[in-house]
Write an enzyme that holds these catalytic residues in place. Structure first.
Site, short mmCIF file in Angstrom:
data_model
loop_
_atom_site.label_atom_id
_atom_site.label_comp_id
_atom_site.label_asym_id
_atom_site.label_seq_id
_atom_site.Cartn_x
_atom_site.Cartn_y
_atom_site.Cartn_z
N ASP A 47 50.69 45.59 39.64
CA ASP A 47 50.36 45.67 41.08
C ASP A 47 51.45 46.38 41.88
O ASP A 47 51.23 46.73 43.03
CB ASP A 47 50.15 44.27 41.65
N ILE B 292 48.29 48.17 31.77
CA ILE B 292 47.37 47.06 32.02
C ILE B 292 45.97 47.55 32.37
O ILE B 292 44.99 47.10 31.78
CB ILE B 292 47.89 46.14 33.16
N CYS C 93 36.18 47.94 40.05
CA CYS C 93 36.72 48.57 41.25
C CYS C 93 37.44 49.83 40.77
O CYS C 93 37.33 50.24 39.63
CB CYS C 93 37.65 47.63 41.96
N LYS D 79 48.49 36.09 47.88
CA LYS D 79 47.02 36.30 47.77
C LYS D 79 46.55 35.78 46.41
O LYS D 79 45.58 35.03 46.32
CB LYS D 79 46.70 37.78 47.89
N ASN D 80 47.26 36.16 45.35
CA ASN D 80 46.76 35.89 43.99
C ASN D 80 47.00 34.46 43.53
O ASN D 80 46.49 34.07 42.47
CB ASN D 80 47.32 36.91 43.00
N ARG E 131 42.83 43.81 52.68
CA ARG E 131 42.42 42.75 51.73
C ARG E 131 43.62 41.94 51.26
O ARG E 131 43.49 40.77 50.95
CB ARG E 131 41.80 43.39 50.49
N ARG F 201 37.23 46.26 34.53
CA ARG F 201 37.46 44.84 34.85
C ARG F 201 36.42 43.92 34.17
O ARG F 201 35.67 43.22 34.82
CB ARG F 201 37.47 44.60 36.36
N ARG G 277 35.80 40.96 43.23
CA ARG G 277 35.53 40.56 41.85
C ARG G 277 36.24 39.25 41.51
O ARG G 277 35.79 38.50 40.67
CB ARG G 277 35.93 41.63 40.86
N LEU H 271 36.63 37.79 28.29
CA LEU H 271 37.57 36.72 27.91
C LEU H 271 37.27 35.42 28.67
O LEU H 271 37.42 34.32 28.15
CB LEU H 271 39.02 37.16 28.14
C1 EPZ Z 1 44.74 39.61 38.35
O1 EPZ Z 1 43.54 40.33 38.10
C2 EPZ Z 1 45.16 40.00 39.75
N1 EPZ Z 1 44.14 39.62 40.71
C3 EPZ Z 1 45.36 41.52 39.80
O2 EPZ Z 1 45.83 41.84 41.10
C4 EPZ Z 1 46.43 41.91 38.79
O3 EPZ Z 1 46.56 43.31 38.77
C5 EPZ Z 1 46.02 41.42 37.39
O4 EPZ Z 1 45.76 40.00 37.43
C6 EPZ Z 1 47.09 41.69 36.35
O5 EPZ Z 1 48.29 41.10 36.74
C7 EPZ Z 1 44.08 38.33 41.12
O6 EPZ Z 1 44.86 37.48 40.69
C8 EPZ Z 1 43.03 37.99 42.13
P1 EPZ Z 1 43.56 40.45 34.14
P2 EPZ Z 1 42.65 39.99 36.79
O7 EPZ Z 1 42.40 39.62 33.75
O8 EPZ Z 1 42.71 38.54 36.53
C9 EPZ Z 1 41.48 43.13 30.87
C10 EPZ Z 1 45.87 42.96 43.15
O9 EPZ Z 1 46.14 44.14 43.41
N2 EPZ Z 1 40.50 42.03 30.77
O10 EPZ Z 1 44.95 39.97 33.83
O11 EPZ Z 1 41.35 40.65 36.95
C11 EPZ Z 1 41.33 43.89 32.17
O12 EPZ Z 1 40.34 44.88 32.05
C12 EPZ Z 1 45.00 42.66 41.96
O13 EPZ Z 1 46.30 41.97 43.77
C13 EPZ Z 1 39.55 42.07 29.76
O14 EPZ Z 1 39.51 43.00 28.96
O15 EPZ Z 1 43.50 40.78 35.68
C14 EPZ Z 1 42.69 44.49 32.39
O16 EPZ Z 1 42.79 45.68 31.63
C15 EPZ Z 1 44.50 43.92 41.25
N3 EPZ Z 1 38.64 41.06 29.70
C16 EPZ Z 1 43.62 43.43 31.78
O17 EPZ Z 1 42.80 42.59 30.96
C17 EPZ Z 1 38.64 40.00 30.57
O18 EPZ Z 1 37.79 39.09 30.43
C18 EPZ Z 1 44.32 42.57 32.82
O19 EPZ Z 1 43.34 41.93 33.55
C19 EPZ Z 1 39.61 39.99 31.59
C20 EPZ Z 1 40.54 41.01 31.67
#
Ligand code: EPZ
Length: 418
Positions: free
Chosen positions: A304, A326, A116, A22-23, A396, A121, A92, A125
């Protein structure tokens, strides 16, 4: 919304094949915008999130043709440069399309993606990365308008190795003037899959999978066929769902490197694991041993997998400690596990799980995708019947999960919602 009805107590045994990731599918579907032509994608999982992303591509003007196991996207006639609000709020991760639309059209409008149940989220960045590329950002009334005359390569350091921000900056900079260097980049395998697909289209991306990624801007990208990598989180989930029942599974279509942290922890619980080239054989003991888990960015233990792994520890022998590093709110599912008899105490980002002899079936609610998967895992071993409501969340991210579990011997069916 539909529910799962699961009669617990069946030991899972047999074979299963992991679907496409998916990701990795979501950013690669976004990348099809860039080549102004036809992209043929194979092994894209048939799940809600990939369907929503295809809906947005069609809204933008792409032609999307689906046949067994293949999706063909023609991005020649894109006419719109905004991501519809109602679809942004459904998922998102549609924010990933912003980088691709910007790269091709130098403008995009989208609304703040919905948070969510696992955290706020933010996308700061993503936006600060866009600004460093010379993109002007105006935020008003919940909408974000990004515009520029040209995108210029830049050095971008991420405060946190955000997966989405890394992917969005890569997508936005493929046609930039000059070179973009991302430091403290996320190293997840999904980013490597995205870079492999873009490089096959003619992009020049080096270092994906490390914390330093270089993107050298090119003029255009060509048409391509690409096969999506297997889903490492589905693989880990199926291994855990088998382990909690004391079962045995041969899992096909896995990339062993991607699931190392999960496999190592499963071996610590007492599971016997035999690895082959692209498959893995797991045999679980009658009673798992308690282990401690700390979620970390890749190659650490994946966030995850936190919930599904926690579910198997609720009936392990001993006490387990989990630290979720995380996301700030990724324990909501635990209150549902407690309805089934789990003994869990939560203190901030730490959860302490005292293994119990057995869980009992109950009516529980899936609060998010991976939280829902944790409830499925617990229901498989609970005494009696469990009804899991709100399973749209689970649908999903897991392709045909009930079919795969039924083939392994689980007593699971879907009850349509009213
Ligand atoms: C991706 O989400 C995945 N989703 C998530 O999988 C996964 O949990 C996550 O990466 C971490 O591995 C997809 O790839 C579609 P992040 P993403 O940006 O990109 C903070 C699932 O269950 N952050 O690495 O949203 C954020 O709040 C989903 O399949 C900022 O502060 O994750 C979090 O605490 C859930 N500012 C941390 O970084 C930003 O601009 C990690 O978020 C972006 C993120």
């Amino acid at each position: 919304m539909p529910s799962y009805i699961i009669e617990g107590g069946k030991r899972l045994e047999g074979e299963a094949t992991v679907s496409g990731s998916k990701n990795a599918s979501l950013p690669i579907l976004a990348a099809t915008i860039l080549n102004n032509g036809i992209t043929k994608l194979y092994n894209v999982p048939e799940i809600r999130d990939t369907k929503i992303t295809q809906e947005i591509l069609k809204f933008l003007g792409c032609k999307v043709k689906k046949s067994k196991g293949k999706i063909e996207i023609n991005s020649k006639n894109i006419t719109k440069k905004e991501i519809p609000e109602h679809l942004m709020h459904q998922m998102r991760s549609t924010v990933i399309l912003a980088g691709a639309i910007l790269a091709r059209f130098k403008e995009v409008t989208f609304s703040y993606p919905g948070g969510c149940d696992i955290g706020s989220r933010p996308i700061d960045l993503h936006l600060s990365g866009f600004e460093k590329l010379g993109i002007n950002i105006v935020k008003n009334a919940g909408f974000i308008v990004c515009k520029c005359d040209k995108i210029v390569g830049a050095n971008i350091n991420l405060d946190f190795p955000s997966v989405g921000a890394t992917e969005n900056i890569i997508l936005a900079s493929v046609f930039a003037e000059g070179e973009t260097n991302i430091t403290n980049a996320a190293m997840e395998p999904e980013i490597v899959d995205l870079a492999n697909c873009l490089n096959k289209m003619g992009a020049k991306i080096e270092g994906a999978g490390t914390s330093n990624i270089k993107i050298i801007g090119v003029k255009r990208l060509n048409e391509v066929s690409y096969t999506i990598m297997p889903d490492r989180i589905e693989a880990g989930s199926l291994l855990c769902m088998t382990a909690i029942t004391g079962g045995k599974i041969k899992l096909n279509n896995v990339i062993l490197d991607h699931i190392n942290p999960i496999v190592n922890k499963l071996e610590e619980t007492g599971c016997k694991i035999v690895k082959d080239k692209s498959s893995i054989l797991l045999e679980a003991p009658k009673k798992l041993k308690a282990v401690d888990i700390k979620t970390m960015p890749y190659p650490g233990f994946p966030t995850d997998m936190q919930s599904v792994f926690a579910s198997i520890l609720t009936v392990a022998k001993g006490t387990s400690i989990i630290v979720e590093n995380i996301f700030e709110n990724r324990y909501k599912y635990m209150s549902e596990l407690k309805k089934m008899g789990a003994k869990i105490t939560i203190e901030g980002r730490t959860a302490v799980i005292k293994g119990v002899r057995k869980l009992t079936g109950a009516k529980v609610l899936s609060t998010d995708l991976r939280g829902g998967a944790a409830l499925v895992s617990a229901a498989l071993v609970a005494k009696g019947e469990t009804e899991i409501t709100n399973i749209d969340y689970i649908l999903r991210g897991y392709e045909a999960l009930d079919e795969k579990l039924r083939k392994l011997g689980a007593n699971i069916k879907i009850k349509e919602g009213d």
